[in-house]
Design a protein around this motif. Sequence first.
Motif, PDB file in Angstrom:
ATOM      1  N   SER A  81       4.266   4.595  -1.026  1.00  0.00           N
ATOM      2  CA  SER A  81       2.819   4.852  -0.986  1.00  0.00           C
ATOM      3  C   SER A  81       2.201   4.716  -2.369  1.00  0.00           C
ATOM      4  O   SER A  81       1.115   4.143  -2.528  1.00  0.00           O
ATOM      5  CB  SER A  81       2.550   6.257  -0.436  1.00  0.00           C
ATOM      6  N   ARG A  82       2.893   5.234  -3.368  1.00  0.00           N
ATOM      7  CA  ARG A  82       2.386   5.141  -4.739  1.00  0.00           C
ATOM      8  C   ARG A  82       2.308   3.691  -5.187  1.00  0.00           C
ATOM      9  O   ARG A  82       1.326   3.265  -5.812  1.00  0.00           O
ATOM     10  CB  ARG A  82       3.287   5.941  -5.678  1.00  0.00           C
ATOM     11  N   LEU A  83       3.341   2.915  -4.853  1.00  0.00           N
ATOM     12  CA  LEU A  83       3.344   1.501  -5.228  1.00  0.00           C
ATOM     13  C   LEU A  83       2.253   0.730  -4.494  1.00  0.00           C
ATOM     14  O   LEU A  83       1.637  -0.180  -5.058  1.00  0.00           O
ATOM     15  CB  LEU A  83       4.711   0.889  -4.930  1.00  0.00           C
ATOM     16  N   GLN A  84       2.010   1.085  -3.246  1.00  0.00           N
ATOM     17  CA  GLN A  84       0.962   0.408  -2.488  1.00  0.00           C
ATOM     18  C   GLN A  84      -0.418   0.692  -3.076  1.00  0.00           C
ATOM     19  O   GLN A  84      -1.290  -0.176  -3.097  1.00  0.00           O
ATOM     20  CB  GLN A  84       1.027   0.837  -1.021  1.00  0.00           C
ATOM     21  N   GLN A  85      -0.609   1.911  -3.561  1.00  0.00           N
ATOM     22  CA  GLN A  85      -1.884   2.247  -4.206  1.00  0.00           C
ATOM     23  C   GLN A  85      -2.080   1.439  -5.478  1.00  0.00           C
ATOM     24  O   GLN A  85      -3.184   0.967  -5.772  1.00  0.00           O
ATOM     25  CB  GLN A  85      -1.931   3.743  -4.513  1.00  0.00           C
ATOM     26  N   LEU A  86      -0.981   1.272  -6.235  1.00  0.00           N
ATOM     27  CA  LEU A  86      -1.067   0.458  -7.448  1.00  0.00           C
ATOM     28  C   LEU A  86      -1.300  -1.008  -7.110  1.00  0.00           C
ATOM     29  O   LEU A  86      -2.067  -1.704  -7.777  1.00  0.00           O
ATOM     30  CB  LEU A  86       0.222   0.606  -8.267  1.00  0.00           C
ATOM     31  N   ALA A  87      -0.639  -1.476  -6.045  1.00  0.00           N
ATOM     32  CA  ALA A  87      -0.765  -2.887  -5.651  1.00  0.00           C
ATOM     33  C   ALA A  87      -2.156  -3.208  -5.133  1.00  0.00           C
ATOM     34  O   ALA A  87      -2.585  -4.365  -5.158  1.00  0.00           O
ATOM     35  CB  ALA A  87       0.281  -3.220  -4.594  1.00  0.00           C
ATOM     36  N   ALA A  88      -2.872  -2.180  -4.669  1.00  0.00           N
ATOM     37  CA  ALA A  88      -4.224  -2.405  -4.157  1.00  0.00           C
ATOM     38  C   ALA A  88      -5.156  -2.928  -5.241  1.00  0.00           C
ATOM     39  O   ALA A  88      -6.174  -3.553  -4.951  1.00  0.00           O
ATOM     40  CB  ALA A  88      -4.777  -1.110  -3.570  1.00  0.00           C
ATOM     41  N   HIS A  89      -4.789  -2.677  -6.504  1.00  0.00           N
ATOM     42  CA  HIS A  89      -5.618  -3.135  -7.622  1.00  0.00           C
ATOM     43  C   HIS A  89      -5.167  -4.503  -8.138  1.00  0.00           C
ATOM     44  O   HIS A  89      -5.729  -5.023  -9.096  1.00  0.00           O
ATOM     45  CB  HIS A  89      -5.570  -2.114  -8.758  1.00  0.00           C
ATOM     46  N   THR A  90      -4.132  -5.062  -7.519  1.00  0.00           N
ATOM     47  CA  THR A  90      -3.650  -6.390  -7.909  1.00  0.00           C
ATOM     48  C   THR A  90      -3.511  -7.251  -6.662  1.00  0.00           C
ATOM     49  O   THR A  90      -3.664  -6.789  -5.533  1.00  0.00           O
ATOM     50  CB  THR A  90      -2.283  -6.300  -8.620  1.00  0.00           C
ATOM     51  N   SER A  91      -3.205  -8.503  -6.871  1.00  0.00           N
ATOM     52  CA  SER A  91      -3.037  -9.418  -5.736  1.00  0.00           C
ATOM     53  C   SER A  91      -1.581  -9.550  -5.317  1.00  0.00           C
ATOM     54  O   SER A  91      -1.257 -10.264  -4.374  1.00  0.00           O
ATOM     55  CB  SER A  91      -3.581 -10.810  -6.116  1.00  0.00           C
ATOM     56  N   LYS A  92      -0.683  -8.828  -6.013  1.00  0.00           N
ATOM     57  CA  LYS A  92       0.743  -8.970  -5.748  1.00  0.00           C
ATOM     58  C   LYS A  92       1.189  -8.021  -4.644  1.00  0.00           C
ATOM     59  O   LYS A  92       0.959  -6.822  -4.707  1.00  0.00           O
ATOM     60  CB  LYS A  92       1.551  -8.691  -7.020  1.00  0.00           C
ATOM     61  N   THR A  93       1.823  -8.561  -3.619  1.00  0.00           N
ATOM     62  CA  THR A  93       2.406  -7.754  -2.550  1.00  0.00           C
ATOM     63  C   THR A  93       3.786  -8.296  -2.220  1.00  0.00           C
ATOM     64  O   THR A  93       4.049  -9.494  -2.356  1.00  0.00           O
ATOM     65  CB  THR A  93       1.533  -7.785  -1.283  1.00  0.00           C
ATOM     66  N   ASN A  94       4.676  -7.411  -1.784  1.00  0.00           N
ATOM     67  CA  ASN A  94       6.026  -7.814  -1.414  1.00  0.00           C
ATOM     68  C   ASN A  94       6.236  -7.593   0.075  1.00  0.00           C
ATOM     69  O   ASN A  94       5.837  -6.554   0.621  1.00  0.00           O
ATOM     70  CB  ASN A  94       7.061  -7.003  -2.207  1.00  0.00           C
ATOM     71  N   ALA A  95       6.858  -8.564   0.728  1.00  0.00           N
ATOM     72  CA  ALA A  95       7.129  -8.435   2.158  1.00  0.00           C
ATOM     73  C   ALA A  95       8.037  -7.243   2.418  1.00  0.00           C
ATOM     74  O   ALA A  95       7.852  -6.499   3.382  1.00  0.00           O
ATOM     75  CB  ALA A  95       7.761  -9.720   2.683  1.00  0.00           C
ATOM     76  N   ILE A  96       9.028  -7.080   1.561  1.00  0.00           N
ATOM     77  CA  ILE A  96       9.933  -5.930   1.652  1.00  0.00           C
ATOM     78  C   ILE A  96       9.630  -5.006   0.476  1.00  0.00           C
ATOM     79  O   ILE A  96       9.634  -5.446  -0.674  1.00  0.00           O
ATOM     80  CB  ILE A  96      11.405  -6.381   1.604  1.00  0.00           C
ATOM     81  N   PRO A  97       9.350  -3.733   0.735  1.00  0.00           N
ATOM     82  CA  PRO A  97       9.062  -2.805  -0.371  1.00  0.00           C
ATOM     83  C   PRO A  97      10.224  -2.759  -1.368  1.00  0.00           C
ATOM     84  O   PRO A  97      11.390  -2.822  -0.979  1.00  0.00           O
ATOM     85  CB  PRO A  97       8.892  -1.458   0.333  1.00  0.00           C
ATOM     86  N   GLU A  98       9.875  -2.656  -2.642  1.00  0.00           N
ATOM     87  CA  GLU A  98      10.890  -2.605  -3.691  1.00  0.00           C
ATOM     88  C   GLU A  98      10.772  -1.301  -4.476  1.00  0.00           C
ATOM     89  O   GLU A  98       9.670  -0.847  -4.774  1.00  0.00           O
ATOM     90  CB  GLU A  98      10.735  -3.789  -4.652  1.00  0.00           C
ATOM     91  N   ILE A  99      11.911  -0.726  -4.799  1.00  0.00           N
ATOM     92  CA  ILE A  99      11.957   0.462  -5.653  1.00  0.00           C
ATOM     93  C   ILE A  99      12.903   0.160  -6.808  1.00  0.00           C
ATOM     94  O   ILE A  99      14.066  -0.201  -6.583  1.00  0.00           O
ATOM     95  CB  ILE A  99      12.436   1.704  -4.873  1.00  0.00           C
TER      96      ILE A  99
END
Length: 334
Positions: A81-99
């Motif tokens: 969830s935290r990474l998705q919030q950060l990604a909302a401000h960029t155009s980069k998304t991953n098909a599989i979540p990465e930690i």
Amino acid sequence: MEVLFKVIRQQHNSSAKVQTYLLEVEPGNTILDCLNRIKWEQDGTLAFRKNCRNTICGSCAMRINGRSALACKENVGSEISRLQQLAAHTSKTNAIPEITIAPLGNMPVIKDLVVDMNDFWNNLEAIAPYVSTASRNVPEREFLQTPEERSRLDQTGNCIMCGACFSECNGFEVNSKFVGPHALAKAYRMVADNRDSETENRLEKYNEGTQGVWGCTRCFYCNSVCPMDVAPLDQITKIKQEIIAHKQKSDSRSIRHRKVLVELVKAGGWIDERQFGLQVVGNYFRDLRGLLGIVPLGLRMLVKGKFPLSFEPSEGTQQVRSLIEAIQEEGSRE
């Protein structure tokens, strides 16, 4: 759900490499649960510390997605969830979540996620982290404290020595003599303890150069990553307040910096830069070496037309002065 774990692996004195592991996990799984599964099911050579699995021992501290935290406290769902919030401000998304998981900072790596904490423990020892009653008669029974006296120790007493704050400490990163936020948080635990008989000596020690409280850069990272809400920066600030209350402006440049800043702002609403350098660095013309040290800067400012030849008090000086005095009065009551 599938999650790709990217683990920064490294042998002592060797280059780091990224190794990936794909796991089917539940959002409620902790990062430590996932590391255990990687070790048990995919790669038995992966090294990391663990013990209680319950946010008590502090053993499993590591960097998770760029910030130091306890692997047994953070879970997959909250991290994604935290990474998705950060990604909302960029155009980069991953098909599989990465930690991404990495070892703690500011400490040399022994293997993978295991770091050498000798500096961490040595710096803690340097502040004498134990109550001293050497100069007092030891009573037949225990030293008694009121609930109010004991409550002053509650926050710092929660520290589990996980190393998260030390890992993120910018002060130690640029100055290896700085003892670190974990040590100074424990130092305030001693200063605040009414049973301790070494308060004056402690304040003298913590006031030395940049290895004590004045080495803190006030970056706030220690507060933001502490899993136990010890707020090391707040404890460092309390020690500074104790030192300032016990010391005169002539005692050190750090103390002059604090006291002169407040005095000048009270007098003019903002800082008179002409006076600030002379009073803090030059110690009111007593420190010739300090004065000579700022002459080149003053000359460059003159050449560039940036040296303030006059000073105009702020229109809101009275309001600023009233605010400072109210805060000082509140502090004196505490």
